[in-house]
Write a protein that holds these residues in place. Structure first.
Motif, short mmCIF file in Angstrom:
data_model
loop_
_atom_site.label_atom_id
_atom_site.label_comp_id
_atom_site.label_asym_id
_atom_site.label_seq_id
_atom_site.Cartn_x
_atom_site.Cartn_y
_atom_site.Cartn_z
N LYS A 94 0.85 -1.18 0.00
CA LYS A 94 0.00 0.00 0.00
C LYS A 94 0.90 1.24 0.00
O LYS A 94 2.12 1.13 -0.18
CB LYS A 94 -0.95 -0.06 1.20
CG LYS A 94 -1.79 -1.37 1.17
CD LYS A 94 -3.08 -1.26 1.93
CE LYS A 94 -2.90 -1.44 3.41
NZ LYS A 94 -4.21 -1.31 4.11
N PHE B 26 2.37 3.52 1.94
CA PHE B 26 3.16 4.17 3.00
C PHE B 26 4.40 3.35 3.35
O PHE B 26 4.50 2.17 3.04
CB PHE B 26 2.31 4.51 4.23
CG PHE B 26 1.45 3.40 4.76
CD1 PHE B 26 0.20 3.14 4.20
CD2 PHE B 26 1.86 2.65 5.83
CE1 PHE B 26 -0.60 2.12 4.71
CE2 PHE B 26 1.06 1.64 6.36
CZ PHE B 26 -0.17 1.37 5.79
N TYR C 126 -4.06 -5.36 7.47
CA TYR C 126 -4.30 -5.20 8.90
C TYR C 126 -5.70 -5.71 9.21
O TYR C 126 -6.64 -5.44 8.45
CB TYR C 126 -4.15 -3.71 9.27
CG TYR C 126 -2.81 -3.17 8.82
CD1 TYR C 126 -1.69 -3.27 9.64
CD2 TYR C 126 -2.65 -2.63 7.54
CE1 TYR C 126 -0.44 -2.82 9.21
CE2 TYR C 126 -1.41 -2.18 7.10
CZ TYR C 126 -0.32 -2.27 7.93
OH TYR C 126 0.92 -1.85 7.50
N THR D 109 -8.67 -3.34 9.09
CA THR D 109 -8.97 -2.84 7.75
C THR D 109 -9.81 -3.86 6.99
O THR D 109 -10.77 -3.51 6.31
CB THR D 109 -7.65 -2.55 7.01
OG1 THR D 109 -6.94 -1.57 7.77
CG2 THR D 109 -7.90 -2.04 5.60
N ASN E 120 -0.83 -1.70 13.82
CA ASN E 120 -0.68 -0.32 13.35
C ASN E 120 -2.08 0.27 13.25
O ASN E 120 -2.79 0.02 12.29
CB ASN E 120 0.03 -0.28 12.00
CG ASN E 120 0.14 1.14 11.46
OD1 ASN E 120 -0.25 2.10 12.12
ND2 ASN E 120 0.65 1.26 10.24
N ARG F 195 -13.55 6.04 4.79
CA ARG F 195 -13.62 4.71 5.39
C ARG F 195 -14.65 4.64 6.52
O ARG F 195 -14.96 5.64 7.16
CB ARG F 195 -12.23 4.30 5.91
CG ARG F 195 -11.32 3.83 4.77
CD ARG F 195 -9.93 3.50 5.23
NE ARG F 195 -9.89 2.48 6.26
CZ ARG F 195 -8.87 1.63 6.41
NH1 ARG F 195 -7.83 1.68 5.58
NH2 ARG F 195 -8.89 0.76 7.39
N PHE G 286 -0.73 7.15 12.08
CA PHE G 286 -0.57 5.70 12.16
C PHE G 286 0.29 5.41 13.39
O PHE G 286 1.36 6.00 13.55
CB PHE G 286 0.15 5.16 10.91
CG PHE G 286 -0.52 5.45 9.59
CD1 PHE G 286 -1.79 6.03 9.51
CD2 PHE G 286 0.12 5.12 8.41
CE1 PHE G 286 -2.39 6.28 8.28
CE2 PHE G 286 -0.47 5.36 7.18
CZ PHE G 286 -1.72 5.93 7.11
N TYR H 9 -5.76 -3.60 14.86
CA TYR H 9 -5.19 -3.66 13.50
C TYR H 9 -3.90 -4.47 13.48
O TYR H 9 -2.83 -3.92 13.21
CB TYR H 9 -4.89 -2.25 13.00
CG TYR H 9 -6.10 -1.40 12.71
CD1 TYR H 9 -6.67 -1.38 11.43
CD2 TYR H 9 -6.67 -0.61 13.70
CE1 TYR H 9 -7.78 -0.59 11.16
CE2 TYR H 9 -7.78 0.18 13.44
CZ TYR H 9 -8.33 0.19 12.17
OH TYR H 9 -9.43 0.97 11.90
N1 PBE Z 1 -3.92 1.31 9.18
C1 PBE Z 1 -3.47 2.45 9.90
C2 PBE Z 1 -4.24 1.84 7.85
C3 PBE Z 1 -3.21 2.83 7.63
C4 PBE Z 1 -2.61 3.09 8.95
C5 PBE Z 1 -2.80 0.37 9.12
C6 PBE Z 1 -5.06 0.72 9.82
C7 PBE Z 1 -4.37 0.82 6.73
O1 PBE Z 1 -3.45 0.63 5.97
O2 PBE Z 1 -5.41 0.22 6.61
#
Ligand code: PBE
Length: 272
Positions: A13, A15, A63, A66, A108, A148, A188, A212
């Protein structure tokens, strides 16, 4: 259909953490199986999941929370990490044949953060403490959060109504709040800049969003055809705690290392 022969594609993804982890997954596979690998960067959450489901990529790190909110579209919020992991695992296997090869060992989570000076001045400890001030504040978030279910859930639980919402590249959120371009961010929790930029993460004490845990997913086809890939990835179970992930993220975002270098360092230590 897979492009170049039997190259194993690992998605990421948009980041830093994902760039590091995809290279750790690819490196573990290459070391243990000898198969060639490639990284497929910069996928949004639903794009990454669809690519895995369709077999366009062989694996990536997602995660649990998510998957729960965005893919399974469940609205009740489980509090228990292990129970959520089991439900997600069962769903993925039953509905899509996707295999959870490993839980990496850290979470995270989205966490609303403010500058420490503001937290002190306004006595902010929880998201609820922030709610009455947010009408005068600008809130920065990554490109996904305001669309979201988690944002709707936070809004409902705490009555959040910021003066302004700004979507931005997730790596720019921390600089934006430091430079006072925004007053709060949906940070995050494993980002090293929460600490080094002196930000205060606010407690979600009403449990509006789920746990997560970072988990390694393998596509149905790859799990069928490449048991050795699943075995290689299982070896990563429990290998990264939140502190380790935060330091690896900081190495890229604050010390300027590349994700590949950080991943290689991890693998040399873990799989010499
Ligand atoms: N998270 C927090 C998000 C971005 C940071 C890990 C839950 C995700 O990627 O779904």
């Amino acid at each position: 259909a897979r492009s170049e022969g039997d190259r194993i594609s690992i998605g990421a993804k948009t980041f830093t953490e994902q760039y590091i982890l995809s290279r750790i997954l690819a490196g573990a596979i290459a070391r243990e199986t000898g198969l060639p690998t490639e990284a497929v960067d910069s996928l949004g959450s639903t794009v990454a999941f669809d690519a895995l489901r369709n077999g366009q990529i062989d694996g990536y790190v997602e995660y649990t929370g998510t998957l729960w909110t965005t893919i399974m579209k469940r609205s009740e919020i489980p509090g228990d990490r292990a129970a959520l992991l089991r439900e997600v695992d069962d769903y993925l296997r039953a509905e899509h044949g996707i295999v959870v090869a490993a839980a990496l060992g850290f979470e995270n989570t989205y966490t609303i953060a403010v500058r420490r000076a503001d937290a002190t001045r306004l006595a902010l400890r929880t998201v609820g403490d922030l709610a009455p001030h947010l009408g005068a504040m600008s809130l920065g978030g990554d490109y996904e959060i305001f669309q979201r279910p988690e944002w709707r859930s936070l809004q409902r639980a705490y009555g959040l109504a910021p003066r302004e919402q700004r979507s931005m590249d997730p790596s720019l959120m921390y600089e934006a709040i430091r430079a006072r371009q925004v007053d709060a961010i949906t940070a995050f929790s494993t980002d090293g800049r929460l600490v080094s930029y002196d930000l205060q993460a606010l407690d979600d004490d009403r449990h509006a969003i789920p746990p997560y845990d970072a988990i390694v997913l393998v596509s149905a086809r790859t799990a069928r055809e490449h048991g050795d890939v699943v075995t290689a990835l299982r070896g990563l179970a429990g290998s990264i705690d939140a502190d380790r992930m935060r330091r690896m993220n900081a190495a890229v975002d604050e010390q300027g290392d590349t994700p590949a270098t950080v991943a290689e360092r991890f693998l040399r230590e873990r799989l010499p």
